[in-house]
Motif scaffolding. Structure first.
Motif, PDB file in Angstrom:
ATOM      1  N   LEU A 295       0.796  -1.215   0.000  1.00 14.05           N
ATOM      2  CA  LEU A 295       0.000   0.000   0.000  1.00 14.05           C
ATOM      3  C   LEU A 295       0.837   1.276   0.000  1.00 14.05           C
ATOM      4  CD1 LEU A 295      -2.675  -1.284   2.475  1.00 14.05           C
ATOM      5  CD2 LEU A 295      -3.187  -0.369   0.206  1.00 14.05           C
ATOM      6  N   ARG A 296       2.136   1.114  -0.054  1.00 13.96           N
ATOM      7  CA  ARG A 296       3.023   2.277  -0.081  1.00 13.96           C
ATOM      8  C   ARG A 296       3.040   2.884  -1.494  1.00 13.96           C
ATOM      9  NH1 ARG A 296       7.105   2.797   3.599  1.00 13.96           N
ATOM     10  NH2 ARG A 296       6.971   0.546   3.980  1.00 13.96           N
ATOM     11  N   ASP A 297       2.980   4.192  -1.575  1.00 10.01           N
ATOM     12  CA  ASP A 297       3.139   4.908  -2.852  1.00 10.01           C
ATOM     13  C   ASP A 297       2.134   4.475  -3.910  1.00 10.01           C
ATOM     14  OD1 ASP A 297       5.368   6.194  -1.710  1.00 10.01           O
ATOM     15  OD2 ASP A 297       6.695   4.561  -2.334  1.00 10.01           O
ATOM     16  N   THR A 298       0.873   4.282  -3.516  1.00 11.37           N
ATOM     17  CA  THR A 298      -0.160   3.965  -4.492  1.00 11.37           C
ATOM     18  C   THR A 298      -1.487   4.545  -4.033  1.00 11.37           C
ATOM     19  OG1 THR A 298      -1.304   2.202  -5.694  1.00 11.37           O
ATOM     20  CG2 THR A 298      -0.703   1.751  -3.415  1.00 11.37           C
ATOM     21  N   ASP A 299      -2.306   4.943  -4.987  1.00 14.02           N
ATOM     22  CA  ASP A 299      -3.668   5.377  -4.695  1.00 14.02           C
ATOM     23  C   ASP A 299      -4.688   4.323  -5.078  1.00 14.02           C
ATOM     24  OD1 ASP A 299      -2.940   7.887  -3.686  1.00 14.02           O
ATOM     25  OD2 ASP A 299      -2.821   8.741  -5.706  1.00 14.02           O
ATOM     26  N   ASP A 300      -4.220   3.239  -5.692  1.00 12.90           N
ATOM     27  CA  ASP A 300      -5.127   2.178  -6.139  1.00 12.90           C
ATOM     28  C   ASP A 300      -5.165   1.096  -5.069  1.00 12.90           C
ATOM     29  OD1 ASP A 300      -6.594   0.238  -7.410  1.00 12.90           O
ATOM     30  OD2 ASP A 300      -5.574   0.453  -9.344  1.00 12.90           O
ATOM     31  N   VAL A 301      -6.032   1.298  -4.073  1.00 12.76           N
ATOM     32  CA  VAL A 301      -6.077   0.383  -2.936  1.00 12.76           C
ATOM     33  C   VAL A 301      -6.493  -1.021  -3.355  1.00 12.76           C
ATOM     34  CG1 VAL A 301      -7.206  -0.091  -0.725  1.00 12.76           C
ATOM     35  CG2 VAL A 301      -6.385   2.207  -1.244  1.00 12.76           C
ATOM     36  N   PRO A 302      -7.551  -1.201  -4.157  1.00 19.45           N
ATOM     37  CA  PRO A 302      -7.922  -2.571  -4.547  1.00 19.45           C
ATOM     38  C   PRO A 302      -6.790  -3.316  -5.255  1.00 19.45           C
ATOM     39  CG  PRO A 302      -9.734  -1.081  -4.986  1.00 19.45           C
ATOM     40  CD  PRO A 302      -8.563  -0.224  -4.623  1.00 19.45           C
ATOM     41  N   ALA A 303      -6.048  -2.640  -6.141  1.00 23.41           N
ATOM     42  CA  ALA A 303      -4.931  -3.299  -6.828  1.00 23.41           C
ATOM     43  C   ALA A 303      -3.832  -3.660  -5.835  1.00 23.41           C
ATOM     44  CB  ALA A 303      -4.378  -2.405  -7.935  1.00 23.41           C
ATOM     45  N   ALA A 304      -3.560  -2.762  -4.881  1.00 20.38           N
ATOM     46  CA  ALA A 304      -2.528  -3.052  -3.876  1.00 20.38           C
ATOM     47  C   ALA A 304      -2.931  -4.240  -3.021  1.00 20.38           C
ATOM     48  CB  ALA A 304      -2.305  -1.822  -2.997  1.00 20.38           C
ATOM     49  N   LEU A 305      -4.219  -4.330  -2.686  1.00 21.66           N
ATOM     50  CA  LEU A 305      -4.667  -5.464  -1.870  1.00 21.66           C
ATOM     51  C   LEU A 305      -4.606  -6.763  -2.655  1.00 21.66           C
ATOM     52  CD1 LEU A 305      -7.639  -4.033   0.223  1.00 21.66           C
ATOM     53  CD2 LEU A 305      -5.187  -4.060   0.718  1.00 21.66           C
ATOM     54  N   ARG A 306      -4.881  -6.714  -3.941  1.00 16.87           N
ATOM     55  CA  ARG A 306      -4.739  -7.932  -4.754  1.00 16.87           C
ATOM     56  C   ARG A 306      -3.290  -8.391  -4.785  1.00 16.87           C
ATOM     57  NH1 ARG A 306      -8.572  -5.124  -7.992  1.00 16.87           N
ATOM     58  NH2 ARG A 306      -6.939  -4.458  -9.443  1.00 16.87           N
ATOM     59  N   ALA A 307      -2.360  -7.438  -4.826  1.00 11.61           N
ATOM     60  CA  ALA A 307      -0.936  -7.800  -4.789  1.00 11.61           C
ATOM     61  C   ALA A 307      -0.576  -8.440  -3.447  1.00 11.61           C
ATOM     62  CB  ALA A 307      -0.079  -6.564  -5.038  1.00 11.61           C
ATOM     63  N   TYR A 308      -1.118  -7.890  -2.366  1.00 11.23           N
ATOM     64  CA  TYR A 308      -0.910  -8.483  -1.039  1.00 11.23           C
ATOM     65  C   TYR A 308      -1.444  -9.908  -0.993  1.00 11.23           C
ATOM     66  CZ  TYR A 308      -2.507  -9.603   3.716  1.00 11.23           C
ATOM     67  OH  TYR A 308      -2.798 -10.256   4.891  1.00 11.23           O
ATOM     68  N   ASP A 309      -2.627 -10.116  -1.548  1.00 17.32           N
ATOM     69  CA  ASP A 309      -3.218 -11.457  -1.565  1.00 17.32           C
ATOM     70  C   ASP A 309      -2.332 -12.431  -2.334  1.00 17.32           C
ATOM     71  OD1 ASP A 309      -5.628 -13.233  -1.112  1.00 17.32           O
ATOM     72  OD2 ASP A 309      -5.542 -13.289  -3.288  1.00 17.32           O
ATOM     73  N   ARG A 310      -1.823 -12.004  -3.487  1.00 19.31           N
ATOM     74  CA  ARG A 310      -0.932 -12.881  -4.269  1.00 19.31           C
ATOM     75  C   ARG A 310       0.339 -13.206  -3.500  1.00 19.31           C
ATOM     76  NH1 ARG A 310      -2.561  -9.314  -8.434  1.00 19.31           N
ATOM     77  NH2 ARG A 310      -0.617  -8.130  -8.217  1.00 19.31           N
ATOM     78  N   GLN A 311       0.819 -12.255  -2.735  1.00 17.30           N
ATOM     79  CA  GLN A 311       2.076 -12.438  -2.011  1.00 17.30           C
ATOM     80  C   GLN A 311       1.925 -13.339  -0.791  1.00 17.30           C
ATOM     81  OE1 GLN A 311       4.115  -8.761  -1.220  1.00 17.30           O
ATOM     82  NE2 GLN A 311       5.377  -9.643   0.391  1.00 17.30           N
ATOM     83  N   ARG A 312       0.795 -13.264  -0.093  1.00 16.91           N
ATOM     84  CA  ARG A 312       0.703 -13.905   1.209  1.00 16.91           C
ATOM     85  C   ARG A 312      -0.221 -15.121   1.287  1.00 16.91           C
ATOM     86  NH1 ARG A 312       4.112 -14.524   4.059  1.00 16.91           N
ATOM     87  NH2 ARG A 312       2.867 -14.628   5.952  1.00 16.91           N
ATOM     88  N   ARG A 313      -1.190 -15.239   0.393  1.00 12.61           N
ATOM     89  CA  ARG A 313      -2.185 -16.304   0.600  1.00 12.61           C
ATOM     90  C   ARG A 313      -1.568 -17.689   0.458  1.00 12.61           C
ATOM     91  NH1 ARG A 313      -5.992 -18.050  -3.152  1.00 12.61           N
ATOM     92  NH2 ARG A 313      -5.744 -16.097  -4.289  1.00 12.61           N
ATOM     93  N   ARG A 314      -0.862 -17.949  -0.610  1.00  6.85           N
ATOM     94  CA  ARG A 314      -0.329 -19.308  -0.788  1.00  6.85           C
ATOM     95  C   ARG A 314       0.706 -19.673   0.277  1.00  6.85           C
ATOM     96  NH1 ARG A 314       0.107 -20.161  -7.396  1.00  6.85           N
ATOM     97  NH2 ARG A 314      -2.158 -20.076  -7.773  1.00  6.85           N
ATOM     98  N   PRO A 315       1.672 -18.803   0.612  1.00  8.00           N
ATOM     99  CA  PRO A 315       2.621 -19.190   1.670  1.00  8.00           C
ATOM    100  C   PRO A 315       1.951 -19.467   3.015  1.00  8.00           C
ATOM    101  CG  PRO A 315       3.475 -17.334   0.420  1.00  8.00           C
ATOM    102  CD  PRO A 315       2.062 -17.536  -0.026  1.00  8.00           C
ATOM    103  N   THR A 316       0.984 -18.662   3.381  1.00  9.95           N
ATOM    104  CA  THR A 316       0.351 -18.879   4.684  1.00  9.95           C
ATOM    105  C   THR A 316      -0.528 -20.120   4.670  1.00  9.95           C
ATOM    106  OG1 THR A 316      -1.370 -17.294   4.036  1.00  9.95           O
ATOM    107  CG2 THR A 316       0.411 -16.474   5.427  1.00  9.95           C
ATOM    108  N   GLN A 317      -1.169 -20.392   3.567  1.00  8.51           N
ATOM    109  CA  GLN A 317      -1.989 -21.606   3.511  1.00  8.51           C
ATOM    110  C   GLN A 317      -1.127 -22.858   3.473  1.00  8.51           C
ATOM    111  OE1 GLN A 317      -4.800 -20.859   0.300  1.00  8.51           O
ATOM    112  NE2 GLN A 317      -6.152 -19.698   1.653  1.00  8.51           N
ATOM    113  N   ARG A 318       0.056 -22.775   2.861  1.00 10.81           N
ATOM    114  CA  ARG A 318       0.988 -23.915   2.948  1.00 10.81           C
ATOM    115  C   ARG A 318       1.448 -24.116   4.383  1.00 10.81           C
ATOM    116  NH1 ARG A 318       3.090 -21.927  -2.120  1.00 10.81           N
ATOM    117  NH2 ARG A 318       4.703 -20.775  -0.992  1.00 10.81           N
TER     118      ARG A 318
END
Length: 353
Positions: A295-318
């Motif tokens: 969420l740093r240096d962006t105004d597109d919150v939904p896109a930033a959250l989708r990036a967070y989901d891609r980064q964290r969902r699979r590692p945490t579910q593993r």
């Protein structure tokens, strides 16, 4: 778009997210249902990846100073014979950082101390997360295993699952120099030194869901573990009956997404896992830093959250799947030599960092 965030939940993940978001330029309000930070609590193991997250939040050195390095230990059978050695030195050589032991109140105090006092609103439960989306540009659900934010996003489609065990835990005024676990048929007992003269302990027993709770937890623990090797009987004899916590262990059915629009989940709200790998708090800290970075240096919150989901969902579910597997291994009642061999192989492969 503005940068006003509401973080629901003032636990480890919520406070960490608030620190990270403030550094990223957000105005943050944390809404916590409890009246104050807890003054008591058991110990946590902070693994190298989580220590790096704390360093990124500026509180790593305080946690190192107020905690202690985890010493090596062993996994044993009830008679005290050794199954395997826990090689913490190997972890430090591989990652340049040991596991640090710190109590939950100390960790929460360190995180809260990095925030301006008005940031956290205590005694402020949230029952309708949707009502916040009009007033805030971002809503973060860090409200734990029974998350109201998760329920608002997903309803009851991804329920909590009984993991097959009942757990007890607490702190005893007993001096134990070296930690470790003892595994018997369908049950295990673990100890972790906190400070000289004080030891964290936990126990897990495979039981059917809804098994009637014992009338006396201390007596039940003595019945189950009182004839195991020392220091377990000595520790159980020292327990105060009102200092024993008991609960059925549950984890979360994997979610298809941790985000929706301008709402994100983290920590147990997103991926509640069994405690068998000691990674729940660690993954919440890593989530918080990842969320703030996206969420740093962006105004597109939904896109930033989708990036967070891609980064964290699979590692945490593993990680959650690995914890569930480890819990299943500890529930074995038969073929114990084979179980012990699998356990040695798993430890040789190395723990999660």
């Amino acid at each position: 778009m503005g940068k006003r965030a509401a973080v629901i939940g003032g636990g480890i993940g919520g406070l960490a997210a608030a620190i990270g978001l403030r550094v990223a330029g957000w105005e943050v309000t944390v809404l916590e249902r409890s009246a104050a930070l807890p003054e008591t609590g058991t110990g946590l193991g902070i693994w190298p990846g989580a220590m790096r997250a704390l360093d990124a939040l500026g509180v790593g050195e305080e946690v190192r100073r107020r905690g202690r390095r985890q010493a090596g230990g062993s996994i044993r059978r009830p008679d005290g014979t050794r199954i395997a050695v826990i090689d913490v030195g190997r972890l430090e050589r591989r990652h340049g950082e040991p596991v640090h032991l710190v109590t939950r109140p100390v960790l929460l105090a360190a995180l809260a101390g990095a925030l301006p006092r008005p940031t956290v609103r205590f005694a402020a439960p949230v029952t309708d997360p949707g009502a916040l989306t009009g007033a805030y540009d971002l809503v973060v659900g860090a409200d734990g295993i029974n998350s109201v934010v998760r329920a608002a996003l997903h309803g009851d489609r991804y329920p909590l699952r009984y993991a097959g065990t009942v757990a007890w835990r607490g702190v005893a005024d007993v001096d134990v120099r070296v930690g470790g676990e003892t595994w018997g048929p369908g049950r295990k007992f673990g100890v972790t030194p906190e400070v000289p003269g004080r030891t964290n302990w936990y126990a897990a027993v495979a039981l059917p869901e809804g098994h009637p709770p014992p009338v006396d937890d201390r007596a039940e623990l003595l019945r189950l573990f009182g004839d195991w090797h020392q220091p377990i009987p000595r520790l159980l004899e020292a327990l105060a009956p009102d200092g024993i916590l008991r609960h059925e262990v549950r984890d979360l059915t994997p979610l298809p997404s941790y985000v929706s629009g301008r709402v994100a989940l983290l920590g147990d709200a997103a991926h509640a896992m069994t405690p068998d790998l000691g990674q729940g708090a660690c993954q919440a800290l890593i989530d918080a830093v990842a969320l703030a970075d996206c969420l740093r240096d962006t105004d597109d919150v939904p896109a930033a959250l989708r990036a967070y989901d891609r980064q964290r969902r699979r590692p945490t579910q593993r990680m959650a799947a690995a914890a569930r597997w480890a819990g299943r291994l500890a529930q074995a009642r038969r073929l114990l030599p084979a179980r012990d061999a699998v356990l040695r192989l798993a430890l040789a492969a190395g723990p999660p960092a």
